[in-house]
Scaffold this motif. Structure first.
Motif, PDB file in Angstrom:
ATOM      1  N   UNK A  21      32.774 -15.393  11.446  1.00 33.15           N
ATOM      2  CA  UNK A  21      32.967 -17.322  10.472  1.00 33.15           C
ATOM      3  C   UNK A  21      33.394 -18.627  11.115  1.00 33.15           C
ATOM      4  N   UNK A  22      34.008 -18.185  11.645  1.00 32.23           N
ATOM      5  CA  UNK A  22      34.046 -19.709  12.553  1.00 32.23           C
ATOM      6  C   UNK A  22      32.573 -20.526  12.881  1.00 32.23           C
ATOM      7  N   UNK A  23      32.255 -19.804  13.952  1.00 33.59           N
ATOM      8  CA  UNK A  23      31.014 -19.815  14.562  1.00 33.59           C
ATOM      9  C   UNK A  23      30.025 -20.095  13.119  1.00 33.59           C
ATOM     10  N   UNK A  24      29.657 -19.226  12.380  1.00 29.49           N
ATOM     11  CA  UNK A  24      29.177 -19.335  11.197  1.00 29.49           C
ATOM     12  C   UNK A  24      28.981 -20.998  10.712  1.00 29.49           C
ATOM     13  N   UNK A  25      30.843 -21.056  10.287  1.00 29.84           N
ATOM     14  CA  UNK A  25      30.755 -22.462   9.786  1.00 29.84           C
ATOM     15  C   UNK A  25      30.377 -23.664  10.414  1.00 29.84           C
ATOM     16  N   UNK A  26      30.638 -23.020  11.835  1.00 28.82           N
ATOM     17  CA  UNK A  26      30.920 -24.738  12.863  1.00 28.82           C
ATOM     18  C   UNK A  26      28.704 -24.674  12.686  1.00 28.82           C
ATOM     19  N   UNK A  27      28.359 -23.213  12.555  1.00 27.91           N
ATOM     20  CA  UNK A  27      26.949 -24.249  13.101  1.00 27.91           C
ATOM     21  C   UNK A  27      25.588 -23.590  12.578  1.00 27.91           C
ATOM     22  N   UNK A  28      26.870 -23.228  11.241  1.00 27.10           N
ATOM     23  CA  UNK A  28      25.191 -23.620   9.855  1.00 27.10           C
ATOM     24  C   UNK A  28      24.210 -22.766   9.601  1.00 27.10           C
ATOM     25  N   UNK A  29      24.259 -21.880   9.941  1.00 32.94           N
ATOM     26  CA  UNK A  29      23.565 -20.422   9.861  1.00 32.94           C
ATOM     27  C   UNK A  29      23.990 -19.338  10.240  1.00 32.94           C
ATOM     28  N   UNK A  30      23.100 -18.299   9.764  1.00 30.20           N
ATOM     29  CA  UNK A  30      23.640 -17.306   9.489  1.00 30.20           C
ATOM     30  C   UNK A  30      22.495 -15.999  10.273  1.00 30.20           C
ATOM     31  N   UNK A  31      22.436 -15.831  11.471  1.00 29.67           N
ATOM     32  CA  UNK A  31      21.745 -15.353  12.302  1.00 29.67           C
ATOM     33  C   UNK A  31      20.424 -14.248  12.437  1.00 29.67           C
ATOM     34  N   UNK A  32      22.571 -13.345  11.046  1.00 27.06           N
ATOM     35  CA  UNK A  32      21.570 -11.555  11.248  1.00 27.06           C
ATOM     36  C   UNK A  32      20.464 -12.051  10.097  1.00 27.06           C
ATOM     37  N   UNK A  33      19.746 -13.184   9.360  1.00 26.51           N
ATOM     38  CA  UNK A  33      19.074 -13.410   8.574  1.00 26.51           C
ATOM     39  C   UNK A  33      17.566 -13.405   9.320  1.00 26.51           C
ATOM     40  N   UNK A  34      17.387 -13.221  10.629  1.00 31.24           N
ATOM     41  CA  UNK A  34      16.928 -13.701  11.577  1.00 31.24           C
ATOM     42  C   UNK A  34      16.135 -11.866  12.855  1.00 31.24           C
ATOM     43  N   UNK A  35      17.474 -11.369  11.975  1.00 30.86           N
ATOM     44  CA  UNK A  35      16.621  -9.457  12.867  1.00 30.86           C
ATOM     45  C   UNK A  35      16.931  -8.875  11.958  1.00 30.86           C
ATOM     46  N   UNK A  36      17.460  -7.747  12.288  1.00 28.44           N
ATOM     47  CA  UNK A  36      17.006  -6.460  11.638  1.00 28.44           C
ATOM     48  C   UNK A  36      17.737  -5.474  12.586  1.00 28.44           C
ATOM     49  N   UNK A  37      18.895  -4.946  11.187  1.00 31.76           N
ATOM     50  CA  UNK A  37      20.231  -4.767  11.670  1.00 31.76           C
ATOM     51  C   UNK A  37      19.968  -3.378  12.754  1.00 31.76           C
ATOM     52  N   UNK A  38      20.581  -3.981  13.431  1.00 32.74           N
ATOM     53  CA  UNK A  38      19.986  -2.659  15.079  1.00 32.74           C
ATOM     54  C   UNK A  38      20.971  -1.383  14.466  1.00 32.74           C
ATOM     55  N   UNK A  39      19.654  -0.231  14.627  1.00 33.59           N
ATOM     56  CA  UNK A  39      21.017   1.088  14.757  1.00 33.59           C
ATOM     57  C   UNK A  39      21.786   1.266  15.679  1.00 33.59           C
TER      58      UNK A  39
END
Ligand SMILES: [Zn+2]
Length: 287
Positions: free
Chosen positions: A256-274
């Motif tokens: 959550x801290x990194x999401x606030x700082x970098x202002x992106x959610x990299x989960x949108x760019x990759x599928x959830x891993x198995x």
């Protein structure tokens, strides 16, 4: 009268000298990125294709600014070409998306070696004896405007976007860290309240990573991050972009801290891993 003319001429010359770089930059940014450069981003940075169109546009703009402002220098006989420039700038500028920061204002030169490079390190013992050792490095970030990278590892880091290892993200996180005035694991955050929150969350996760490293327990964060708060920030940045699902699951407050700082959610760019047990991975080298 003549004195007035001379004064006006000097003022105009100074104004032109001050405004020219900004004008040249704006002119460079007005031109669309050449298609062969876009093709390199698409080919060498797999996550580029997963970005939404406005973020792709932002990234191209920042990359163009990066290429306009920074010098690239090949070392050990390496000739730096567009592929290297774009692959490095493309990953470095991912850290700037959605953020108001300028494009690494303190950075002047990127030095690129063909592969891991050796640098002398002096260690001084209590008796004042200096022992020089030489260490293999994949990358280095200096506060004096230089980043040094191994092209082999840049390419490897870009091609696998899920292993949590990325030397460009790592070294440019150090650059962001140093923008706050010191390399201490806290980049520029703005308000004192943000610094307090950041310190609270990161110091807890840093302590737990140090314990994992000490007892050789597996962690989604590479044990190299236990070296210091600055390395923790750089390693956690690699993990945030390359293993966002795992980081969010196991370190939600840190994520959550990194999401606030970098202002992106990299989960949108990759599928959830198995859900499979992960192998511990590590460079085993300094960076
Ligand atoms: Zn580092």
């Amino acid at each position: 009268m003549q004195a007035l003319i001379v004064t006006v001429a000097i003022v105009l010359a100074l104004a032109a000298a001050m405004l020219a770089p900004g004008w040249r930059l704006r002119r460079a940014l007005r031109r669309p990125m050449p298609q062969q450069h876009v093709d390199i981003l698409r080919r060498n940075i797999p996550v580029y294709a997963r970005l939404q169109a406005p973020l792709q546009e932002q990234l191209r703009q920042r990359v163009q600014q990066f290429l306009f402002q920074k010098k690239f220098v090949g070392c050990d006989g390496l000739v730096v070409d567009d592929e290297m420039r774009l692959t490095i700038a493309g990953q470095a500028c991912l850290l700037l998306l959605n953020r108001p920061s300028r494009v690494y204002p303190g950075l002047d030169t990127v030095l690129v070696y063909p592969s891991a490079f050796l640098v002398p390190r002096n260690q001084v013992d209590e008796a004042g004896v200096v022992t020089e050792t030489r260490q293999d490095l994949l990358g280095e970030s200096w506060g004096d405007g230089r980043v040094v990278l191994s092209w082999d590892h840049v390419r490897r880091g870009a091609s696998d976007w899920t292993d949590g290892q990325n030397v460009v993200l790592h070294e440019f996180a150090h650059q962001l860290d140093s923008e706050s005035g010191s390399n201490n694991g806290a980049p520029y955050l703005g308000s004192p309240a943000r610094y307090r929150e950041w310190a609270q969350v990161l110091s807890q996760d840093f302590a737990s990573l140090r314990s994992d490293a000490y007892y050789q327990q597996h962690s989604v964060l590479d044990h190299y991050g236990a070296t210091s708060p600055a390395e923790f920030f750089a390693v956690a940045t690699e993990t945030f972009y390359e293993k966002p699902w795992q980081l969010a699951e196991r370190h939600p407050a840190l994520f959550a801290e990194f999401e606030k700082y970098y202002r992106v959610d990299p989960r949108e760019w990759q599928d959830a891993p198995p859900a499979v047990p992960e192998q511990e991975a590590g460079y085993g080298q300094w960076r």
